[in-house]
Scaffold this motif. Sequence first.
Motif, PDB file in Angstrom:
ATOM      1  N   VAL A  17       0.838  -1.203   0.000  1.00  0.00           N
ATOM      2  CA  VAL A  17       0.000   0.000   0.000  1.00  0.00           C
ATOM      3  C   VAL A  17       0.871   1.250   0.000  1.00  0.00           C
ATOM      4  CG1 VAL A  17      -1.589   1.380   1.412  1.00  0.00           C
ATOM      5  CG2 VAL A  17      -2.032  -1.052   1.036  1.00  0.00           C
ATOM      6  N   ILE A  18       1.928   1.250   0.789  1.00  0.00           N
ATOM      7  CA  ILE A  18       2.825   2.411   0.847  1.00  0.00           C
ATOM      8  C   ILE A  18       3.579   2.575  -0.464  1.00  0.00           C
ATOM      9  CG2 ILE A  18       4.832   3.399   2.007  1.00  0.00           C
ATOM     10  CD1 ILE A  18       2.113   3.501   3.522  1.00  0.00           C
ATOM     11  N   GLU A  19       4.056   1.471  -1.023  1.00  0.00           N
ATOM     12  CA  GLU A  19       4.790   1.545  -2.293  1.00  0.00           C
ATOM     13  C   GLU A  19       3.893   2.038  -3.422  1.00  0.00           C
ATOM     14  OE1 GLU A  19       6.265  -2.389  -2.792  1.00  0.00           O
ATOM     15  OE2 GLU A  19       8.035  -2.091  -1.503  1.00  0.00           O
ATOM     16  N   GLN A  20       2.624   1.607  -3.429  1.00  0.00           N
ATOM     17  CA  GLN A  20       1.708   1.966  -4.509  1.00  0.00           C
ATOM     18  C   GLN A  20       0.943   3.264  -4.234  1.00  0.00           C
ATOM     19  OE1 GLN A  20       1.779   0.288  -7.382  1.00  0.00           O
ATOM     20  NE2 GLN A  20       3.398  -0.946  -6.412  1.00  0.00           N
ATOM     21  N   GLY A  21       0.862   3.647  -2.972  1.00  0.00           N
ATOM     22  CA  GLY A  21       0.226   4.917  -2.645  1.00  0.00           C
ATOM     23  C   GLY A  21      -1.258   4.859  -2.340  1.00  0.00           C
ATOM     24  N   SER A  22      -1.920   3.739  -2.591  1.00  0.00           N
ATOM     25  CA  SER A  22      -3.358   3.649  -2.325  1.00  0.00           C
ATOM     26  C   SER A  22      -3.774   2.193  -2.158  1.00  0.00           C
ATOM     27  CB  SER A  22      -4.163   4.285  -3.458  1.00  0.00           C
ATOM     28  OG  SER A  22      -4.083   3.492  -4.634  1.00  0.00           O
ATOM     29  N   TYR A  23      -4.947   2.009  -1.555  1.00  0.00           N
ATOM     30  CA  TYR A  23      -5.489   0.671  -1.386  1.00  0.00           C
ATOM     31  C   TYR A  23      -5.811   0.049  -2.747  1.00  0.00           C
ATOM     32  CZ  TYR A  23      -6.193   1.315   3.680  1.00  0.00           C
ATOM     33  OH  TYR A  23      -6.006   1.501   5.022  1.00  0.00           O
ATOM     34  N   ALA A  24      -6.358   0.860  -3.650  1.00  0.00           N
ATOM     35  CA  ALA A  24      -6.779   0.347  -4.957  1.00  0.00           C
ATOM     36  C   ALA A  24      -5.596  -0.162  -5.762  1.00  0.00           C
ATOM     37  CB  ALA A  24      -7.527   1.439  -5.726  1.00  0.00           C
ATOM     38  N   GLN A  25      -4.520   0.606  -5.786  1.00  0.00           N
ATOM     39  CA  GLN A  25      -3.330   0.195  -6.538  1.00  0.00           C
ATOM     40  C   GLN A  25      -2.694  -1.042  -5.915  1.00  0.00           C
ATOM     41  OE1 GLN A  25      -3.729   1.845  -9.570  1.00  0.00           O
ATOM     42  NE2 GLN A  25      -1.478   1.798  -9.501  1.00  0.00           N
ATOM     43  N   ARG A  32      -5.813  -8.861  -5.425  1.00  0.00           N
ATOM     44  CA  ARG A  32      -6.823  -9.059  -4.404  1.00  0.00           C
ATOM     45  C   ARG A  32      -7.874  -7.966  -4.526  1.00  0.00           C
ATOM     46  NH1 ARG A  32      -3.574 -10.328   1.162  1.00  0.00           N
ATOM     47  NH2 ARG A  32      -5.703 -10.608   1.854  1.00  0.00           N
ATOM     48  N   SER A  33      -8.965  -8.149  -3.845  1.00  0.00           N
ATOM     49  CA  SER A  33      -9.996  -7.109  -3.823  1.00  0.00           C
ATOM     50  C   SER A  33      -9.566  -5.991  -2.878  1.00  0.00           C
ATOM     51  CB  SER A  33     -11.330  -7.687  -3.370  1.00  0.00           C
ATOM     52  OG  SER A  33     -11.265  -8.085  -2.012  1.00  0.00           O
ATOM     53  N   GLN A  34     -10.098  -4.799  -3.131  1.00  0.00           N
ATOM     54  CA  GLN A  34      -9.755  -3.667  -2.272  1.00  0.00           C
ATOM     55  C   GLN A  34     -10.255  -3.893  -0.851  1.00  0.00           C
ATOM     56  OE1 GLN A  34     -10.526   0.133  -4.062  1.00  0.00           O
ATOM     57  NE2 GLN A  34     -10.405   1.249  -2.123  1.00  0.00           N
ATOM     58  N   SER A  35     -11.384  -4.557  -0.737  1.00  0.00           N
ATOM     59  CA  SER A  35     -11.926  -4.820   0.600  1.00  0.00           C
ATOM     60  C   SER A  35     -11.039  -5.758   1.401  1.00  0.00           C
ATOM     61  CB  SER A  35     -13.343  -5.402   0.484  1.00  0.00           C
ATOM     62  OG  SER A  35     -13.320  -6.641  -0.229  1.00  0.00           O
ATOM     63  N   SER A  36     -10.390  -6.740   0.712  1.00  0.00           N
ATOM     64  CA  SER A  36      -9.502  -7.662   1.433  1.00  0.00           C
ATOM     65  C   SER A  36      -8.233  -6.951   1.886  1.00  0.00           C
ATOM     66  CB  SER A  36      -9.153  -8.862   0.551  1.00  0.00           C
ATOM     67  OG  SER A  36      -8.314  -8.476  -0.520  1.00  0.00           O
ATOM     68  N   VAL A  37      -7.769  -5.983   1.076  1.00  0.00           N
ATOM     69  CA  VAL A  37      -6.610  -5.171   1.473  1.00  0.00           C
ATOM     70  C   VAL A  37      -6.960  -4.353   2.708  1.00  0.00           C
ATOM     71  CG1 VAL A  37      -5.138  -3.225   0.802  1.00  0.00           C
ATOM     72  CG2 VAL A  37      -5.588  -5.073  -0.827  1.00  0.00           C
ATOM     73  N   SER A  38      -8.134  -3.721   2.681  1.00  0.00           N
ATOM     74  CA  SER A  38      -8.575  -2.915   3.818  1.00  0.00           C
ATOM     75  C   SER A  38      -8.741  -3.772   5.070  1.00  0.00           C
ATOM     76  CB  SER A  38      -9.897  -2.229   3.464  1.00  0.00           C
ATOM     77  OG  SER A  38     -10.380  -1.487   4.547  1.00  0.00           O
ATOM     78  N   TYR A  39      -9.280  -4.983   4.894  1.00  0.00           N
ATOM     79  CA  TYR A  39      -9.491  -5.884   6.022  1.00  0.00           C
ATOM     80  C   TYR A  39      -8.152  -6.296   6.650  1.00  0.00           C
ATOM     81  CZ  TYR A  39     -10.959  -9.995   8.662  1.00  0.00           C
ATOM     82  OH  TYR A  39     -11.177 -10.914   9.662  1.00  0.00           O
ATOM     83  N   ALA A  40      -7.159  -6.601   5.799  1.00  0.00           N
ATOM     84  CA  ALA A  40      -5.846  -7.016   6.308  1.00  0.00           C
ATOM     85  C   ALA A  40      -5.196  -5.908   7.122  1.00  0.00           C
ATOM     86  CB  ALA A  40      -4.936  -7.421   5.144  1.00  0.00           C
ATOM     87  N   LEU A  41      -5.317  -4.665   6.642  1.00  0.00           N
ATOM     88  CA  LEU A  41      -4.685  -3.546   7.349  1.00  0.00           C
ATOM     89  C   LEU A  41      -5.437  -3.195   8.626  1.00  0.00           C
ATOM     90  CD1 LEU A  41      -3.612  -1.261   4.380  1.00  0.00           C
ATOM     91  CD2 LEU A  41      -2.242  -2.865   5.710  1.00  0.00           C
ATOM     92  N   SER A  42      -6.733  -3.333   8.589  1.00  0.00           N
ATOM     93  CA  SER A  42      -7.509  -3.086   9.810  1.00  0.00           C
ATOM     94  C   SER A  42      -7.133  -4.099  10.885  1.00  0.00           C
ATOM     95  CB  SER A  42      -9.009  -3.173   9.514  1.00  0.00           C
ATOM     96  OG  SER A  42      -9.403  -2.161   8.618  1.00  0.00           O
ATOM     97  N   GLY A  43      -7.018  -5.356  10.481  1.00  0.00           N
ATOM     98  CA  GLY A  43      -6.630  -6.395  11.424  1.00  0.00           C
ATOM     99  C   GLY A  43      -5.237  -6.178  11.972  1.00  0.00           C
ATOM    100  N   LEU A  44      -4.306  -5.730  11.107  1.00  0.00           N
ATOM    101  CA  LEU A  44      -2.934  -5.477  11.540  1.00  0.00           C
ATOM    102  C   LEU A  44      -2.896  -4.364  12.589  1.00  0.00           C
ATOM    103  CD1 LEU A  44       0.141  -5.844  11.287  1.00  0.00           C
ATOM    104  CD2 LEU A  44       0.091  -4.252   9.348  1.00  0.00           C
ATOM    105  N   GLN A  45      -3.582  -3.261  12.321  1.00  0.00           N
ATOM    106  CA  GLN A  45      -3.567  -2.135  13.249  1.00  0.00           C
ATOM    107  C   GLN A  45      -4.268  -2.485  14.560  1.00  0.00           C
ATOM    108  OE1 GLN A  45      -3.703   1.949  11.006  1.00  0.00           O
ATOM    109  NE2 GLN A  45      -5.017   0.520   9.846  1.00  0.00           N
ATOM    110  N   GLU A  46      -5.297  -3.310  14.461  1.00  0.00           N
ATOM    111  CA  GLU A  46      -6.013  -3.728  15.667  1.00  0.00           C
ATOM    112  C   GLU A  46      -5.131  -4.602  16.550  1.00  0.00           C
ATOM    113  OE1 GLU A  46      -9.947  -6.396  16.867  1.00  0.00           O
ATOM    114  OE2 GLU A  46      -9.758  -5.585  14.837  1.00  0.00           O
ATOM    115  N   ARG A  47      -4.403  -5.511  15.921  1.00  0.00           N
ATOM    116  CA  ARG A  47      -3.553  -6.413  16.703  1.00  0.00           C
ATOM    117  C   ARG A  47      -2.328  -5.687  17.263  1.00  0.00           C
ATOM    118  NH1 ARG A  47      -3.625 -12.133  13.240  1.00  0.00           N
ATOM    119  NH2 ARG A  47      -5.916 -12.372  13.225  1.00  0.00           N
ATOM    120  N   ILE A  48      -1.820  -4.727  16.507  1.00  0.00           N
ATOM    121  CA  ILE A  48      -0.678  -3.949  16.976  1.00  0.00           C
ATOM    122  C   ILE A  48      -1.118  -2.980  18.065  1.00  0.00           C
ATOM    123  CG2 ILE A  48       0.921  -2.098  16.299  1.00  0.00           C
ATOM    124  CD1 ILE A  48       1.961  -4.782  15.544  1.00  0.00           C
ATOM    125  N   GLY A  49      -2.322  -2.465  17.908  1.00  0.00           N
ATOM    126  CA  GLY A  49      -2.815  -1.483  18.878  1.00  0.00           C
ATOM    127  C   GLY A  49      -2.317  -0.090  18.614  1.00  0.00           C
TER     128      GLY A  49
END
Length: 298
Positions: A17-25, A32-49
């Motif tokens: 996401v950082i390399e491409q600049g957006s969730y869509a890219q 993958r679908s944009q929703s799966s990208v968003s889900y993965a990042l939400s889960g990562l931030q939730e687990r990291i806190g």
Amino acid sequence: MALPRTTLEQWVVLQTVIEQGSYAQAATVLNRSQSSVSYALSGLQERIGLPLLEINGRKATLTEQGRALLAQATPLISAFLQLEHRAAGLKGGVRTELSLVVDSVFPQNRLFRALKHFQSQFPDTRVHLTEILRGESLEQLSEQSADLYITTLAPENAIHGRFLLDVDFVPVAKSDHPLLSLPVPLTAQDLARFPLISVADRHARSEDKHPAGTVAHWTFTTVGAALEAITVGVGYGWLPLESVDKALESGLLSRLMLSARTVRQTSLYMVLDNETQRYDQTVSELAKSILEECGLLP
């Protein structure tokens, strides 16, 4: 031992996401679908806190905490990808280690260019390099248990062998050496007044090393050591032309004009270890790289 709360996949998604600049890219790149990208990042931030991303307009950027953590995760991602690449290589028969025995007079610039090319193809294969004296016997070579040899021995005594090149030896001395002030061409009597610097040769006879009526000769096991001795003026010597060409160009060394022949040659061969009795893919590619550096392949 506690299991990690985050997954490598989540960190790869964040990196993309950082390399491409957006969730869509990132979704396009990861297939993958944009929703799966968003889900993965939400889960990562939730687990990291911690908040790792912030959206500025349409561009996703890292928070301060995100930059620090992704910087630490990046080498782990690379290491894991290398691990998978190595596993794939092992599955395909790629060797993890090769041994190469090389005669000390083989041009090192050619040798290391060949090894660099081989490394680009097989980055996970370690090459163990052993340098030997000129003219090592077959018994001594077999004791090395190498996959490939570059040797002065003709290949008829081995299963697989091929001529590589003739190494041209030329007589040289430091440019201010007393030999350079004598009338040319230089005779054997002229040379006998000064120490001869030579690279050790198993086939050399003892009388060749120190003929009667001459000053003491100096013998070294490597071309590099012999070259250094000649460069500081210890004596003159016959050295491989490819090893001294830069010193000749700079004027540090000069070729000696002799009344006898001014070039000597040593033939080198590439020999496959008798016990291996096959070229697997990895050994074959190492051999190919060496042959290319010797101008024997298109």
